[in-house]
Design a protein around this motif. Structure first.
Motif, PDB file in Angstrom:
ATOM      1  N   ALA A  68     -41.776  -7.453  85.246  1.00  0.00           N
ATOM      2  CA  ALA A  68     -42.989  -7.028  85.849  1.00  0.00           C
ATOM      3  C   ALA A  68     -42.581  -5.934  86.884  1.00  0.00           C
ATOM      4  N   LEU A  69     -41.600  -6.668  87.647  1.00  0.00           N
ATOM      5  CA  LEU A  69     -41.296  -5.948  89.044  1.00  0.00           C
ATOM      6  C   LEU A  69     -40.619  -4.766  89.101  1.00  0.00           C
ATOM      7  N   ALA A  70     -39.654  -4.658  88.278  1.00  0.00           N
ATOM      8  CA  ALA A  70     -38.882  -3.745  88.222  1.00  0.00           C
ATOM      9  C   ALA A  70     -38.785  -2.784  86.643  1.00  0.00           C
ATOM     10  N   VAL A  71     -39.213  -3.589  85.553  1.00  0.00           N
ATOM     11  CA  VAL A  71     -39.288  -2.107  84.293  1.00  0.00           C
ATOM     12  C   VAL A  71     -40.805  -1.787  84.950  1.00  0.00           C
ATOM     13  N   ALA A  72     -41.643  -2.502  84.979  1.00  0.00           N
ATOM     14  CA  ALA A  72     -43.362  -2.617  84.879  1.00  0.00           C
ATOM     15  C   ALA A  72     -44.032  -2.113  84.982  1.00  0.00           C
ATOM     16  N   PRO A  73     -44.364  -2.357  86.901  1.00  0.00           N
ATOM     17  CA  PRO A  73     -44.760  -2.985  87.816  1.00  0.00           C
ATOM     18  C   PRO A  73     -46.157  -1.403  87.605  1.00  0.00           C
ATOM     19  N   ASP A  74     -46.377  -0.008  86.855  1.00  0.00           N
ATOM     20  CA  ASP A  74     -47.331   0.432  87.025  1.00  0.00           C
ATOM     21  C   ASP A  74     -48.433  -0.413  86.050  1.00  0.00           C
ATOM     22  N   TYR A  75     -47.467  -1.031  84.551  1.00  0.00           N
ATOM     23  CA  TYR A  75     -48.309  -1.309  83.724  1.00  0.00           C
ATOM     24  C   TYR A  75     -49.203  -2.993  83.617  1.00  0.00           C
ATOM     25  N   VAL A  76     -48.381  -3.573  85.248  1.00  0.00           N
ATOM     26  CA  VAL A  76     -49.123  -4.522  85.772  1.00  0.00           C
ATOM     27  C   VAL A  76     -50.421  -4.093  86.475  1.00  0.00           C
ATOM     28  N   ALA A  77     -49.984  -2.721  87.763  1.00  0.00           N
ATOM     29  CA  ALA A  77     -50.825  -2.443  88.814  1.00  0.00           C
ATOM     30  C   ALA A  77     -51.753  -2.003  87.259  1.00  0.00           C
ATOM     31  N   TRP A  78     -51.738  -1.348  86.675  1.00  0.00           N
ATOM     32  CA  TRP A  78     -53.309  -0.421  85.662  1.00  0.00           C
ATOM     33  C   TRP A  78     -53.892  -1.912  84.890  1.00  0.00           C
ATOM     34  N   ARG A  79     -52.672  -2.929  84.447  1.00  0.00           N
ATOM     35  CA  ARG A  79     -53.948  -3.803  83.506  1.00  0.00           C
ATOM     36  C   ARG A  79     -54.759  -4.220  84.728  1.00  0.00           C
ATOM     37  N   HIS A  80     -54.004  -4.577  86.111  1.00  0.00           N
ATOM     38  CA  HIS A  80     -54.516  -6.035  86.519  1.00  0.00           C
ATOM     39  C   HIS A  80     -54.942  -5.510  87.601  1.00  0.00           C
ATOM     40  N   LEU A  81     -55.523  -4.494  88.566  1.00  0.00           N
ATOM     41  CA  LEU A  81     -56.433  -3.431  89.579  1.00  0.00           C
ATOM     42  C   LEU A  81     -57.611  -3.487  89.005  1.00  0.00           C
ATOM     43  N   SER A  82     -58.350  -3.555  89.103  1.00  0.00           N
ATOM     44  CA  SER A  82     -59.841  -3.335  88.811  1.00  0.00           C
ATOM     45  C   SER A  82     -60.662  -2.624  90.505  1.00  0.00           C
ATOM     46  N   PRO A  83     -61.420  -2.453  89.107  1.00  0.00           N
ATOM     47  CA  PRO A  83     -62.887  -1.888  90.964  1.00  0.00           C
ATOM     48  C   PRO A  83     -63.519  -2.856  91.899  1.00  0.00           C
ATOM     49  N   SER A  84     -63.401  -4.088  91.097  1.00  0.00           N
ATOM     50  CA  SER A  84     -63.717  -5.467  91.775  1.00  0.00           C
ATOM     51  C   SER A  84     -62.802  -6.411  92.504  1.00  0.00           C
ATOM     52  N   LYS A  85     -61.636  -5.908  92.131  1.00  0.00           N
ATOM     53  CA  LYS A  85     -60.489  -5.884  93.133  1.00  0.00           C
ATOM     54  C   LYS A  85     -59.598  -5.211  94.541  1.00  0.00           C
ATOM     55  N   SER A  86     -60.284  -5.586  94.872  1.00  0.00           N
ATOM     56  CA  SER A  86     -58.789  -4.780  96.202  1.00  0.00           C
ATOM     57  C   SER A  86     -57.325  -4.723  96.583  1.00  0.00           C
ATOM     58  N   LYS A  87     -56.876  -5.715  95.323  1.00  0.00           N
ATOM     59  CA  LYS A  87     -55.401  -5.510  95.574  1.00  0.00           C
ATOM     60  C   LYS A  87     -55.252  -6.598  94.538  1.00  0.00           C
ATOM     61  N   ILE A  88     -53.739  -7.092  93.739  1.00  0.00           N
ATOM     62  CA  ILE A  88     -53.981  -7.127  92.481  1.00  0.00           C
ATOM     63  C   ILE A  88     -52.746  -9.255  92.876  1.00  0.00           C
ATOM     64  N   ASN A  89     -53.228 -10.009  92.124  1.00  0.00           N
ATOM     65  CA  ASN A  89     -53.361 -10.864  92.565  1.00  0.00           C
ATOM     66  C   ASN A  89     -51.208 -10.955  92.157  1.00  0.00           C
ATOM     67  N   PRO A  90     -50.660 -11.763  93.410  1.00  0.00           N
ATOM     68  CA  PRO A  90     -49.180 -11.791  93.292  1.00  0.00           C
ATOM     69  C   PRO A  90     -48.890 -11.984  91.873  1.00  0.00           C
TER      70      PRO A  90
END
Length: 284
Positions: A106-128
């Motif tokens: 998640a953090l080294a290979v695909a952090p951009d995917y995690v951000a895309w999938r789990h950051l939404s307009p209703s949330k100010s940031k991604i849950n760690p």
């Protein structure tokens, strides 16, 4: 949205939660800016040997295809990605239980995917937790385990159906009963009948199934076929020569015996009846 890491590791490794913490910055969790990757690589424990499964190229291509293919509906990416992640990253359950592997992915290979999938307009940031959390919460481990629990032998079509319902996989992966294969298949069938569809209904059904399991032995009511561990070992060993998973059709999973149809039918009918008295919040 953050971009693909500038320094992409060639192989998967093990990254502990404590080692990951300094890289889970406010900017990353807000989807503003990622990390370069160079400093992160210094705290990763390499996986031993030259196992081809740890090569990140196919994994990276897979998440990029999901990114581009599901721009309009991010939650739909789960049903597409889960079986393909499972078939690409051929793990034993013991290997898949190591959170450090998923944290590194998640953090080294695909952090951009995690951000895309789990950051939404209703949330100010991604849950760690989406980077380093429990197996049923982390971005990629939840999909791998959903595929492992809901596949019917080598058939991933029940996985697609299960992962199309966020409430089901969130509720099911927190319960041990899902490790009984006929139960997993029956749950998919029950949803297919339209019996339980909302989050409250699914949670009520799962609670009722769990409570009934205290007095019923599901193995006796719906026996499963014996599982040959050699089949899985062979499937894992074939990772070196396996082609890339198909994008427009489902891949093939381990060539295990499917769940006996009679057991799935029996439990599907039982769960359908059980839902009538399930404790659904808000239902009269």
């Amino acid at each position: 949205m953050i971009e693909k890491p500038h320094h992409l590791p060639p192989r998967l490794g093990l990254l502990s939660a404590s080692a990951a913490d300094p890289f889970l910055t406010e900017d990353l969790l807000k989807g503003v800016e990622g990390h370069g990757g160079v400093d992160l690589a210094k705290v990763v424990e390499p996986l031993s040997g030259d196992d081809p499964r740890w090569d990140v190229v196919q994994l990276r291509e897979l998440v990029e295809d999901a990114l581009h293919g599901f721009r309009e509906n991010r939650t739909q990416a789960d049903a597409w990605l889960a079986p393909r992640l499972h078939a690409t990253l051929r793990l034993t359950r013991r290997e898949a239980a190591d959170r450090r592997l998923w944290t590194h992915l998640a953090l080294a290979v695909a952090p951009d995917y995690v951000a895309w999938r789990h950051l939404s307009p209703s949330k100010s940031k991604i849950n760690p937790e989406r980077f380093k959390g429990a197996l049923d919460r982390q971005c990629f481990s939840r999909l791998w385990w959903a595929a492992e629990m809901f596949r019917n032998g080598g058939d991933y079509s029940p996985v697609e159906a299960a992962c199309a319902n966020q409430d089901l996989i969130h509720s099911a992966l927190r319960r041990d009963l899902i490790d009984h294969r006929p139960t997993a298949q029956a749950l998919v069938r029950v949803l297919g009948r339209g019996v339980a569809t909302t989050g409250r209904e699914i949670e009520g059904l799962m609670t009722a199934i769990n409570a009934a399991g205290a007095t019923l032995v599901y193995d006796a009511l719906a026996p499963d076929a014996p599982r040959d561990p050699e089949v899985l070992r062979r499937w894992v060993a074939e990772a070196e020569t396996a082609p890339s998973v198909p994008r427009h059709s489902l891949p093939d999973g381990p060539d295990e015996e499917p769940v006996p149809e009679a057991s799935v039918t029996a439990l599907t009918d039982f769960f359908t009846d059980l839902f009538e008295t399930a404790p659904v919040r808000g239902r009269a």
